[in-house]
Structure formats: C-alpha cells, structure tokens
Design a protein around this motif. Structure first.
Motif, mmCIF file in Angstrom:
data_model
loop_
_atom_site.group_PDB
_atom_site.id
_atom_site.type_symbol
_atom_site.label_atom_id
_atom_site.label_comp_id
_atom_site.label_asym_id
_atom_site.label_seq_id
_atom_site.Cartn_x
_atom_site.Cartn_y
_atom_site.Cartn_z
ATOM 1 N N LYS A 71 0.849 -1.193 0.000
ATOM 2 C CA LYS A 71 0.000 0.000 0.000
ATOM 3 C C LYS A 71 0.877 1.233 0.000
ATOM 4 C CE LYS A 71 -4.520 -1.044 1.770
ATOM 5 N NZ LYS A 71 -5.494 -1.029 2.864
ATOM 6 N N ASP A 72 0.530 2.181 -0.845
ATOM 7 C CA ASP A 72 1.244 3.456 -0.915
ATOM 8 C C ASP A 72 0.779 4.350 0.241
ATOM 9 O OD1 ASP A 72 2.265 5.965 -1.568
ATOM 10 O OD2 ASP A 72 1.910 5.706 -3.718
ATOM 11 N N ILE A 73 1.689 4.665 1.174
ATOM 12 C CA ILE A 73 1.326 5.483 2.339
ATOM 13 C C ILE A 73 1.972 6.879 2.268
ATOM 14 C CG2 ILE A 73 0.866 3.508 3.859
ATOM 15 C CD1 ILE A 73 3.682 4.030 5.129
ATOM 16 N N THR A 74 2.480 7.246 1.094
ATOM 17 C CA THR A 74 3.174 8.535 0.941
ATOM 18 C C THR A 74 2.285 9.716 1.354
ATOM 19 O OG1 THR A 74 4.308 7.549 -0.953
ATOM 20 C CG2 THR A 74 4.549 9.930 -0.665
ATOM 21 N N ASN A 75 1.029 9.697 0.931
ATOM 22 C CA ASN A 75 0.161 10.843 1.223
ATOM 23 C C ASN A 75 -0.121 10.991 2.721
ATOM 24 O OD1 ASN A 75 0.122 11.364 -1.502
ATOM 25 N ND2 ASN A 75 -1.893 10.441 -1.858
ATOM 26 N N ALA A 109 11.398 14.807 0.548
ATOM 27 C CA ALA A 109 12.365 14.935 -0.552
ATOM 28 C C ALA A 109 12.532 13.567 -1.222
ATOM 29 C CB ALA A 109 13.693 15.472 -0.021
ATOM 30 N N LEU A 110 11.511 13.171 -1.953
ATOM 31 C CA LEU A 110 11.533 11.888 -2.662
ATOM 32 C C LEU A 110 11.909 12.120 -4.113
ATOM 33 C CD1 LEU A 110 8.223 10.339 -1.250
ATOM 34 C CD2 LEU A 110 10.555 9.558 -0.756
ATOM 35 N N GLY A 111 12.557 11.125 -4.727
ATOM 36 C CA GLY A 111 12.848 11.185 -6.149
ATOM 37 C C GLY A 111 11.554 11.063 -6.955
ATOM 38 N N THR A 112 11.639 11.349 -8.239
ATOM 39 C CA THR A 112 10.463 11.389 -9.109
ATOM 40 C C THR A 112 9.576 10.150 -8.963
ATOM 41 O OG1 THR A 112 11.751 12.628 -10.689
ATOM 42 C CG2 THR A 112 9.706 11.675 -11.507
ATOM 43 N N TRP A 113 10.205 8.971 -8.909
ATOM 44 C CA TRP A 113 9.414 7.729 -8.892
ATOM 45 C C TRP A 113 9.329 7.087 -7.517
ATOM 46 C CZ3 TRP A 113 6.664 7.774 -12.981
ATOM 47 C CH2 TRP A 113 7.162 8.362 -14.139
ATOM 48 N N GLN A 114 9.921 7.727 -6.518
ATOM 49 C CA GLN A 114 9.924 7.122 -5.182
ATOM 50 C C GLN A 114 8.611 7.353 -4.447
ATOM 51 O OE1 GLN A 114 13.512 8.878 -3.449
ATOM 52 N NE2 GLN A 114 14.460 6.848 -3.505
ATOM 53 N N ARG A 115 8.089 6.272 -3.860
ATOM 54 C CA ARG A 115 6.909 6.338 -3.007
ATOM 55 C C ARG A 115 7.212 5.531 -1.744
ATOM 56 N NH1 ARG A 115 3.501 10.207 -4.312
ATOM 57 N NH2 ARG A 115 1.710 9.061 -3.487
ATOM 58 N N ILE A 116 6.547 5.885 -0.668
ATOM 59 C CA ILE A 116 6.703 5.135 0.574
ATOM 60 C C ILE A 116 5.632 4.045 0.572
ATOM 61 C CG2 ILE A 116 6.781 5.252 3.093
ATOM 62 C CD1 ILE A 116 7.143 8.347 2.716
ATOM 63 N N LEU A 117 6.073 2.791 0.677
ATOM 64 C CA LEU A 117 5.151 1.664 0.569
ATOM 65 C C LEU A 117 5.139 0.851 1.860
ATOM 66 C CD1 LEU A 117 6.336 0.464 -2.966
ATOM 67 C CD2 LEU A 117 4.354 1.914 -2.476
ATOM 68 N N HIS A 118 3.946 0.504 2.322
ATOM 69 C CA HIS A 118 3.791 -0.432 3.437
ATOM 70 C C HIS A 118 3.649 -1.816 2.825
ATOM 71 C CE1 HIS A 118 1.545 -2.761 6.440
ATOM 72 N NE2 HIS A 118 2.159 -2.013 7.321
ATOM 73 N N ALA A 137 13.705 -6.800 4.306
ATOM 74 C CA ALA A 137 13.310 -5.417 4.075
ATOM 75 C C ALA A 137 13.582 -4.757 5.424
ATOM 76 C CB ALA A 137 11.852 -5.342 3.674
ATOM 77 N N LYS A 138 13.120 -3.573 5.689
ATOM 78 C CA LYS A 138 13.384 -2.937 6.970
ATOM 79 C C LYS A 138 12.077 -2.465 7.568
ATOM 80 C CE LYS A 138 17.660 -3.704 6.954
ATOM 81 N NZ LYS A 138 17.940 -4.980 7.599
ATOM 82 N N ASN A 139 12.107 -2.257 8.889
ATOM 83 C CA ASN A 139 10.873 -1.821 9.544
ATOM 84 C C ASN A 139 10.746 -0.301 9.609
ATOM 85 O OD1 ASN A 139 12.850 -1.419 11.398
ATOM 86 N ND2 ASN A 139 11.894 -2.609 13.029
ATOM 87 N N ALA A 140 11.681 0.406 8.957
ATOM 88 C CA ALA A 140 11.612 1.862 8.989
ATOM 89 C C ALA A 140 12.337 2.466 7.792
ATOM 90 C CB ALA A 140 12.244 2.398 10.270
ATOM 91 N N VAL A 141 11.936 3.654 7.421
ATOM 92 C CA VAL A 141 12.683 4.448 6.440
ATOM 93 C C VAL A 141 12.811 5.868 6.980
ATOM 94 C CG1 VAL A 141 11.983 3.096 4.406
ATOM 95 C CG2 VAL A 141 10.619 5.093 5.089
ATOM 96 N N THR A 142 13.876 6.552 6.588
ATOM 97 C CA THR A 142 14.107 7.942 6.981
ATOM 98 C C THR A 142 14.223 8.766 5.707
ATOM 99 O OG1 THR A 142 15.359 7.110 8.858
ATOM 100 C CG2 THR A 142 15.569 9.458 8.376
ATOM 101 N N ILE A 143 13.485 9.864 5.657
ATOM 102 C CA ILE A 143 13.418 10.658 4.426
ATOM 103 C C ILE A 143 13.672 12.129 4.775
ATOM 104 C CG2 ILE A 143 11.905 11.303 2.485
ATOM 105 C CD1 ILE A 143 10.298 8.676 3.834
ATOM 106 N N PRO A 144 14.506 12.807 4.003
ATOM 107 C CA PRO A 144 14.694 14.240 4.261
ATOM 108 C C PRO A 144 13.403 15.027 4.006
ATOM 109 C CG PRO A 144 16.367 13.373 2.732
ATOM 110 C CD PRO A 144 15.330 12.318 2.888
ATOM 111 N N VAL A 145 13.210 16.060 4.793
ATOM 112 C CA VAL A 145 12.096 16.993 4.573
ATOM 113 C C VAL A 145 12.709 18.316 4.132
ATOM 114 C CG1 VAL A 145 10.208 18.271 5.672
ATOM 115 C CG2 VAL A 145 10.631 15.872 6.294
#
Ligand code: ZN
Length: 137
Positions: A19-23, A108-117, A94-102
């Motif tokens: 599932k895409d949880i980016t939003n 600050a995601l790349g063009t095609w990057q989405r955060i997925l559960h 896989a990992k249980n966490a991701v860290t993303i710059p704000v």
C-alpha cells in the motif's frame, strides 16, 4: 527544533499486500509545521515492513511474486509454533523503517519514489509511527 509524532493505522486485506502510504506521511509532515528536517517512518510489527520504491502496478505485483517465492518453502522451524516464518524472514530483508529528508515542508523523494507499506502476514490492522524532526516554518 520541533519534534512531532503521530501514529496511523494501515488495514490490509491480503496475506502479502503493498500500500502506498506517501500521502499519509506527507499529511503528518504538514501537521508538524517542520520546514527543514527528517521524517522517520516506522512499523511496530515483525511481519510488515516499510520500503521506498516505485508504485507502478506491474512492479508491485513483481515484488509480491518475489516475496511469495520465499513462502513456498515448507520446512521452516518457526512454523512449528506459528505459521508465519516466511513473513518474519521476508521482514528481515526489508526494513521496519525508512528515513526521508524533509525540504521546505515536503518529503524529498525522487520522481518515482513512493513510501510503501509491505504487509507480509495479513490481513491485519497495522500501526505506523511517523516522527518528524526539524526546524519550523
Ligand atoms: Zn511468528
């Protein structure tokens, strides 16, 4: 420096599901009022993971197929006390966490990057914690 923490639920309907949880994560960053900093996205589970990848439908199916291949073995020891060894093992790689710059209040995601559960032992209700740390607007 601001520190903002919020938790949300992800309800999954299948054993293996992406599932895409980016939003949801961006919406928490909006609530945090952080302008420059980092967002830490963490799942509280041992058979679900958070990944960053492209949310293209075919690729999501391919990731699912790759994980399902790990489920085809039937000789796991943990299955003697629980029936989800393959899910634990897949979660290990896989990992249980991701860290993303704000940056300027935005992920600050790349063009095609989405955060997925990635659910590995559904259907279940999962908890995801997001912590946003940084300087405010
Ligand atoms: Zn187990």
């Amino acid at each position: 420096m601001e520190l903002f923490t919020k938790q949300f639920e992800v309800k999954t309907g299948e054993r293996i599901e992406l599932k895409d949880i980016t939003n949801q994560v961006q919406s928490i960053i909006n609530d945090s009022k952080v302008k420059q900093g980092i967002a830490f996205v963490y799942t509280l589970h041992t058979t679900a993971t958070i990944i960053i990848n492209e949310a293209e439908r075919g690729l999501l199916n391919d990731i699912k197929k790759w994980v399902q291949a790990a489920f085809s073995r039937t000789d796991y020891d943990h299955d003697k006390i629980d029936t989800n060894a393959a899910a634990h093992i897949a979660a290990t790689f896989a990992k249980n966490a991701v860290t993303i710059p704000v940056d300027d209040g935005k992920l600050a995601l790349g063009t095609w990057q989405r955060i997925l559960h990635l659910e590995l032992d559904g259907p279940r209700t999962r908890s995801v914690i997001v912590q946003v740390i940084g300087t405010p607007f």
